[in-house]
Design a protein around this motif. Structure first.
Motif, PDB file in Angstrom:
ATOM      1  N   UNK A   1      20.075  10.698 -11.498  1.00  0.00           N
ATOM      2  CA  UNK A   1      20.032   9.287 -11.110  1.00  0.00           C
ATOM      3  C   UNK A   1      19.538   9.145  -9.677  1.00  0.00           C
ATOM      4  N   UNK A   2      19.970  10.024  -8.801  1.00  0.00           N
ATOM      5  CA  UNK A   2      19.513   9.988  -7.418  1.00  0.00           C
ATOM      6  C   UNK A   2      18.009  10.239  -7.325  1.00  0.00           C
ATOM      7  N   UNK A   3      17.538  11.198  -8.097  1.00  0.00           N
ATOM      8  CA  UNK A   3      16.096  11.465  -8.101  1.00  0.00           C
ATOM      9  C   UNK A   3      15.319  10.264  -8.637  1.00  0.00           C
ATOM     10  N   UNK A   4      15.877   9.586  -9.635  1.00  0.00           N
ATOM     11  CA  UNK A   4      15.199   8.409 -10.180  1.00  0.00           C
ATOM     12  C   UNK A   4      15.212   7.241  -9.201  1.00  0.00           C
ATOM     13  N   UNK A   5      16.370   6.973  -8.622  1.00  0.00           N
ATOM     14  CA  UNK A   5      16.529   5.768  -7.799  1.00  0.00           C
ATOM     15  C   UNK A   5      15.964   5.924  -6.389  1.00  0.00           C
ATOM     16  N   UNK A   6      16.035   7.126  -5.825  1.00  0.00           N
ATOM     17  CA  UNK A   6      15.694   7.312  -4.410  1.00  0.00           C
ATOM     18  C   UNK A   6      14.431   8.141  -4.203  1.00  0.00           C
ATOM     19  N   UNK A   7      14.325   9.268  -4.906  1.00  0.00           N
ATOM     20  CA  UNK A   7      13.190  10.171  -4.667  1.00  0.00           C
ATOM     21  C   UNK A   7      11.914   9.652  -5.318  1.00  0.00           C
ATOM     22  N   UNK A   8      11.973   9.326  -6.588  1.00  0.00           N
ATOM     23  CA  UNK A   8      10.746   8.968  -7.308  1.00  0.00           C
ATOM     24  C   UNK A   8      10.000   7.776  -6.707  1.00  0.00           C
ATOM     25  N   UNK A   9      10.663   6.688  -6.285  1.00  0.00           N
ATOM     26  CA  UNK A   9       9.913   5.564  -5.706  1.00  0.00           C
ATOM     27  C   UNK A   9       9.071   5.951  -4.492  1.00  0.00           C
ATOM     28  N   UNK A  10       9.480   6.974  -3.765  1.00  0.00           N
ATOM     29  CA  UNK A  10       8.737   7.375  -2.572  1.00  0.00           C
ATOM     30  C   UNK A  10       7.391   8.008  -2.931  1.00  0.00           C
ATOM     31  N   UNK A  11       7.279   8.542  -4.161  1.00  0.00           N
ATOM     32  CA  UNK A  11       5.997   9.111  -4.587  1.00  0.00           C
ATOM     33  C   UNK A  11       4.922   8.034  -4.639  1.00  0.00           C
ATOM     34  N   UNK A  12       5.270   6.875  -5.168  1.00  0.00           N
ATOM     35  CA  UNK A  12       4.298   5.782  -5.264  1.00  0.00           C
ATOM     36  C   UNK A  12       3.935   5.242  -3.887  1.00  0.00           C
ATOM     37  N   UNK A  13       4.896   5.230  -2.982  1.00  0.00           N
ATOM     38  CA  UNK A  13       4.619   4.748  -1.630  1.00  0.00           C
ATOM     39  C   UNK A  13       3.607   5.648  -0.929  1.00  0.00           C
ATOM     40  N   UNK A  14       3.779   6.946  -1.059  1.00  0.00           N
ATOM     41  CA  UNK A  14       2.843   7.890  -0.447  1.00  0.00           C
ATOM     42  C   UNK A  14       1.481   7.798  -1.128  1.00  0.00           C
ATOM     43  N   UNK A  15       1.490   7.697  -2.435  1.00  0.00           N
ATOM     44  CA  UNK A  15       0.233   7.599  -3.179  1.00  0.00           C
ATOM     45  C   UNK A  15      -0.597   6.404  -2.706  1.00  0.00           C
ATOM     46  N   UNK A  16       0.054   5.288  -2.483  1.00  0.00           N
ATOM     47  CA  UNK A  16      -0.666   4.088  -2.046  1.00  0.00           C
ATOM     48  C   UNK A  16      -1.444   4.360  -0.760  1.00  0.00           C
ATOM     49  N   UNK A  17      -0.809   5.035   0.177  1.00  0.00           N
ATOM     50  CA  UNK A  17      -1.473   5.336   1.458  1.00  0.00           C
ATOM     51  C   UNK A  17      -2.656   6.286   1.252  1.00  0.00           C
ATOM     52  N   UNK A  18      -2.478   7.304   0.424  1.00  0.00           N
ATOM     53  CA  UNK A  18      -3.545   8.278   0.181  1.00  0.00           C
ATOM     54  C   UNK A  18      -4.716   7.629  -0.544  1.00  0.00           C
ATOM     55  N   UNK A  19      -4.430   6.782  -1.524  1.00  0.00           N
ATOM     56  CA  UNK A  19      -5.504   6.131  -2.270  1.00  0.00           C
ATOM     57  C   UNK A  19      -6.324   5.216  -1.375  1.00  0.00           C
ATOM     58  N   UNK A  20      -5.689   4.612  -0.393  1.00  0.00           N
ATOM     59  CA  UNK A  20      -6.432   3.798   0.574  1.00  0.00           C
ATOM     60  C   UNK A  20      -7.319   4.674   1.454  1.00  0.00           C
ATOM     61  N   UNK A  21      -6.820   5.849   1.852  1.00  0.00           N
ATOM     62  CA  UNK A  21      -7.635   6.774   2.637  1.00  0.00           C
ATOM     63  C   UNK A  21      -8.849   7.238   1.840  1.00  0.00           C
ATOM     64  N   UNK A  22      -8.674   7.444   0.543  1.00  0.00           N
ATOM     65  CA  UNK A  22      -9.791   7.902  -0.289  1.00  0.00           C
ATOM     66  C   UNK A  22     -10.969   6.948  -0.217  1.00  0.00           C
ATOM     67  N   UNK A  23     -10.690   5.652  -0.030  1.00  0.00           N
ATOM     68  CA  UNK A  23     -11.754   4.649   0.014  1.00  0.00           C
ATOM     69  C   UNK A  23     -12.534   4.661   1.319  1.00  0.00           C
ATOM     70  N   UNK A  24     -11.970   5.224   2.390  1.00  0.00           N
ATOM     71  CA  UNK A  24     -12.643   5.138   3.693  1.00  0.00           C
ATOM     72  C   UNK A  24     -13.092   6.483   4.253  1.00  0.00           C
ATOM     73  N   UNK A  25     -12.497   7.579   3.785  1.00  0.00           N
ATOM     74  CA  UNK A  25     -12.904   8.899   4.273  1.00  0.00           C
ATOM     75  C   UNK A  25     -14.244   9.271   3.642  1.00  0.00           C
ATOM     76  N   UNK A  26     -15.092   9.935   4.420  1.00  0.00           N
ATOM     77  CA  UNK A  26     -16.409  10.381   3.964  1.00  0.00           C
ATOM     78  C   UNK A  26     -16.286  11.098   2.617  1.00  0.00           C
ATOM     79  N   UNK A  27     -17.066  10.634   1.627  1.00  0.00           N
ATOM     80  CA  UNK A  27     -16.991  11.191   0.282  1.00  0.00           C
ATOM     81  C   UNK A  27     -17.263  12.692   0.264  1.00  0.00           C
ATOM     82  N   UNK A  28     -18.144  13.160   1.135  1.00  0.00           N
ATOM     83  CA  UNK A  28     -18.479  14.579   1.146  1.00  0.00           C
ATOM     84  C   UNK A  28     -17.341  15.442   1.671  1.00  0.00           C
ATOM     85  N   UNK A  29     -16.360  14.819   2.338  1.00  0.00           N
ATOM     86  CA  UNK A  29     -15.234  15.573   2.885  1.00  0.00           C
ATOM     87  C   UNK A  29     -14.017  15.567   1.955  1.00  0.00           C
TER      88      UNK A  29
END
Length: 738
Positions: free
Chosen positions: A697-725
């Protein structure tokens, strides 16, 4: 500078389909070639032994040990002719996969040489140790004994040089440690209960069989691209990745022309599957890019489960030969459809299909209505348990995501069947049945013949929909073992049928006197009255509307249906008093076995999220941030060079966009670093919890939501970082086979 990503994408463009040469025979000629089926048994066994084996398979007769010796001798003779040198007991532990330990046929001959032997004792029972398989506390790691026992109802088959013997797997003290043992018990329970109810309508019925036809959805990705994605490699899904500009919005992949490389893979897979007796019938493109489906002809549920587990293994092996990797995770890519494994379930007797309508007589129609209603009763009483049977950390991503049923179990019946049940509930008993079969629909195109329209349409949002002569349990996940859902469903239906018969039998003596001389037996009136009671009782499970709507969640809550969405909490339904009572009364599983399985489910859930969290943290810190920082440095150099070449006002204007990107990268890097620290700390705190249920339950309620938060930041970086890198293959590269 060419990154690994560009190297593997380039290799993917060069891939050509393998030249798969099909056998010269037609498929029906090589079907079952690698299976010790009835044809092989008839050829290799003595006549009396063959007849005893058929009695065991068809009628559940007990297998004598001396018969097993003859069967083992026949099996070995056939296997040696196929070049087989080893045998294994093939079983399905609580890992969601299969297990096998190979032994050779060779034994010492007592003269310094070797002989090949295979006895009935080795066929019937083995002790594979397997102490490290999850058992939920049924046995400690130091307690090694675990027994596998041959299941003669599922044919032995050959993989490469090994004779594979389908078995159950139980502990030293007799508890089931696998999926097959409780499945066989559930199938026996529904056979006994349904056969007794069938005798109201046809005393000649000897056996009721649960049938299953699964529809296996899956993704294919190029093996090189797969290897360049640590998240796919270690978790089965992409933990990051921005949407491709084009994915499935054009609906052009669904039922489209199958790509050449994929068609070659499918041909190879089907040839091997057919040789193993798996009756593959259908193949096609699914909705999402790179998503496909294979489906077989219906089989006995036990055999269908074994065949599905075997096919998933065959798919993985064949895919690698073709330069692919099969993804069976329910949601390997965000933003597009996930994969399910629709379980089409029905009941049939030695005289016909129980859920087929209309019948030719009122008795047949009454039988049809009885089994429909009692199936609904089982689903209604145990809707939370059925949801628990298909729930997992991976399937939770798919359910309710606009491509799969919601995480609320309900049943769609369609207009005509709904009207029939309403009619039975309210109409006069003498004129109670009025159900048409397939209706003719004429089209205004002379070249097109008359179409036969089913008596019900389909509802894609229904987890448990009636589709003509079966129910389609659509909520099952693509990588799941079908046995989990089939154990719960067949048990629930068996319990409902037992209750139905008990109540009907209680009314028959009274009704026999009451309706004597009226032209209808007391049995008829008793069945109708109990049916009417059950139709009213199970009405809350019937829903023909849009399962995706918010209004349905509110309505389902008012109806008393289980609307819980937390995976670890949903697993609690196995330990509800009504679940324990059902499983124990039918002899399917004991309370101890249920408690053990839940321990395994909670621990498995925790480990899956734990692995995802560790992988995401590693990729974030060791792949994404270094690349983003490197690109940021390039931009800083560019801005600095601008000031040395142009006047300040011109330089500021020309470098404004780069400055914005530099600031955004800095902000997102800071967010990722902070969030990864929070993720690590949340994981450490959860790991301190000793109780597996609370930890999950702790992993579901506390740990798992943080995965989506980090993903959001990385997906935004993917749009602006040089494609060749960018270090990881992107969705546009992963999702379109070349």
């Amino acid at each position: 500078m060419e990154t690994l990503r560009f190297q593997v994408v380039g290799e993917a463009f060069k891939k050509k389909p393998l030249d798969v040469k099909a056998p010269s025979e037609r498929p029906y000629e090589y079907f079952g070639r690698k299976v010790f089926n009835r044809e092989k048994m008839y050829k290799y066994l003595p006549k009396d032994v063959y007849e005893q084996m058929i009695d065991v398979i068809d009628n559940g007769a007990r297998l004598d040990r001396h018969v097993a010796d003859h069967v083992a001798a026949g099996m070995m003779q056939w296997a040696k002719e196929q070049g087989v040198t080893h045998y294994t007991h093939w079983f399905q532990p609580l890992t969601e996969g299969t297990a096998e330990k190979h032994d050779s046929f060779i034994e010492h001959d007592g003269k310094g040489g070797m002989i090949e032997e295979f006895s009935g004792k080795l066929l019937v029972q083995q002790e594979p140790d397997a102490s490290s398989f999850p058992s939920g506390g049924i046995r400690s790691t130091f307690e090694a004994r675990g027994y596998s026992a041959w299941d003669p109802t599922s044919p032995v088959f050959i993989i490469d040089d090994t004779l594979c013997i389908p078995t159950v797997f139980i502990s030293y003290s007799g508890e089931a440690l696998d999926y097959k043992a409780p499945l066989l018990r559930a199938l026996k329970a529904v056979n006994v209960a349904a056969t007794e109810v069938c005798h109201y309508f046809d005393p000649e019925v000897k056996k009721v069989t649960s049938n299953l036809g699964w529809e296996q959805e899956y993704f294919l990705v190029d093996e090189g691209l797969y290897a360049a994605r640590p998240d796919l490699l270690l978790t089965g899904r992409t933990l990051m990745g921005h949407d491709s500009a084009k994915n499935q919005q054009m609906d052009d992949h669904y039922f489209g022309s199958i790509p050449e490389r994929v068609a070659a893979f499918m041909r190879d897979m089907e040839i091997q599957a057919l040789e193993l007796g798996i009756p593959c019938k259908t193949r096609h493109n699914e909705v999402a890019p790179n998503q496909f489906e294979v489906a077989p002809i219906f089989e006995d549920t036990n055999l269908a489960v074994d065949h599905n587990m075997l096919l998933m293994s065959v798919m993985k092996r064949v895919a690698r030969k073709h330069g692919f990797r099969v993804l069976l995770h329910e949601k390997p890519f965000a933003g597009i459809n996930g994969s399910g494994k629709h379980n089409n379930w029905s009941l049939s007797t030695d005289t016909g299909v129980l859920l087929h309508a209309p019948g030719k007589t009122p008795e047949q129609n009454l039988r049809f209505a009885t089994f429909i209603v009692e199936t609904l009763m089982g689903v209604y009483r145990h809707n939370g348990l059925l949801k628990a049977s298909i729930m997992s950390a991976s399937n939770a991503h798919r359910l309710g995501a606009n491509e799969a049923p919601p995480a609320i179990i309900s049943s769609f019946l369609g207009k005509q069947l709904t009207e029939l049940l309403d009619h039975i509930e309210k109409a006069d008993k003498d004129n109670i049945f009025s159900m048409n079969g397939k209706q003719g629909m004429k089209m205004d195109i002379p070249e097109i013949p008359e179409l036969l329209i089913d008596n019900t349409d389909r509802n894609r949002t229904s987890p448990f929909a009636f589709t003509g002569n079966r129910f389609e349990f659509r909520a099952v996940g693509s990588e799941a073992n079908c046995a989990s859902a089939m154990i719960a469903l067949n048990s629930a239906v068996a319990e409902a049928l037992v209750s139905f018969k008990k109540r009907v039998d209680a009314l028959i003596p009274e009704y026999a006197k009451k309706y004597e001389g009226t032209g209808h037996s007391g049995v008829f009136h008793a069945i109708i009255d109990v049916l009417r009671e059950d139709i009213k009782t199970c009405k809350p499970i019937r829903f023909d509307g849009n399962g995706y709507s918010d209004e349905w969640v509110e309505e389902a809550t008012r109806r008393g249906l289980d609307v819980e969405k937390s995976c670890p909490v949903i697993f609690e339904r196995y330990l509800a008093p009504e679940s324990i009572q059902m499983f124990e009364s039918l002899g399917v599983m004991t309370k101890k076995e249920l408690e053990a399985r839940n321990e395994v489910k909670w621990e498995t859930y925790t480990k899956k999220i734990q692995i995802e969290a560790r992988v995401l943290g590693d990729i974030s810190m060791n792949h994404i941030i270094p690349v983003a920082t490197h690109y940021q440095s390039q931009l800083l150099t560019n801005v600095g060079n601008m000031t040395t070449v142009f006047p300040k006002d011109v330089a500021d204007k020309l470098s404004a966009r780069n400055k914005q990107i530099i600031e955004e990268i800095a902000e997102r890097i800071s967010n990722i670093e902070r969030m990864v620290d929070e993720l690590v700390n949340a994981r450490k705190e959860a790991n301190k919890i000793g109780d597996e249920h609370k930890k999950a339950i702790s992993y579901h309620d506390i740990v798992e939501p943080k995965l989506d938060e980090i993903r959001y930041q990385i997906d935004k970086l993917e749009l602006i970082v040089d494609d060749s890198l960018w270090p990881l293959p992107k969705y546009r590269e992963l999702l379109f086979i070349r």
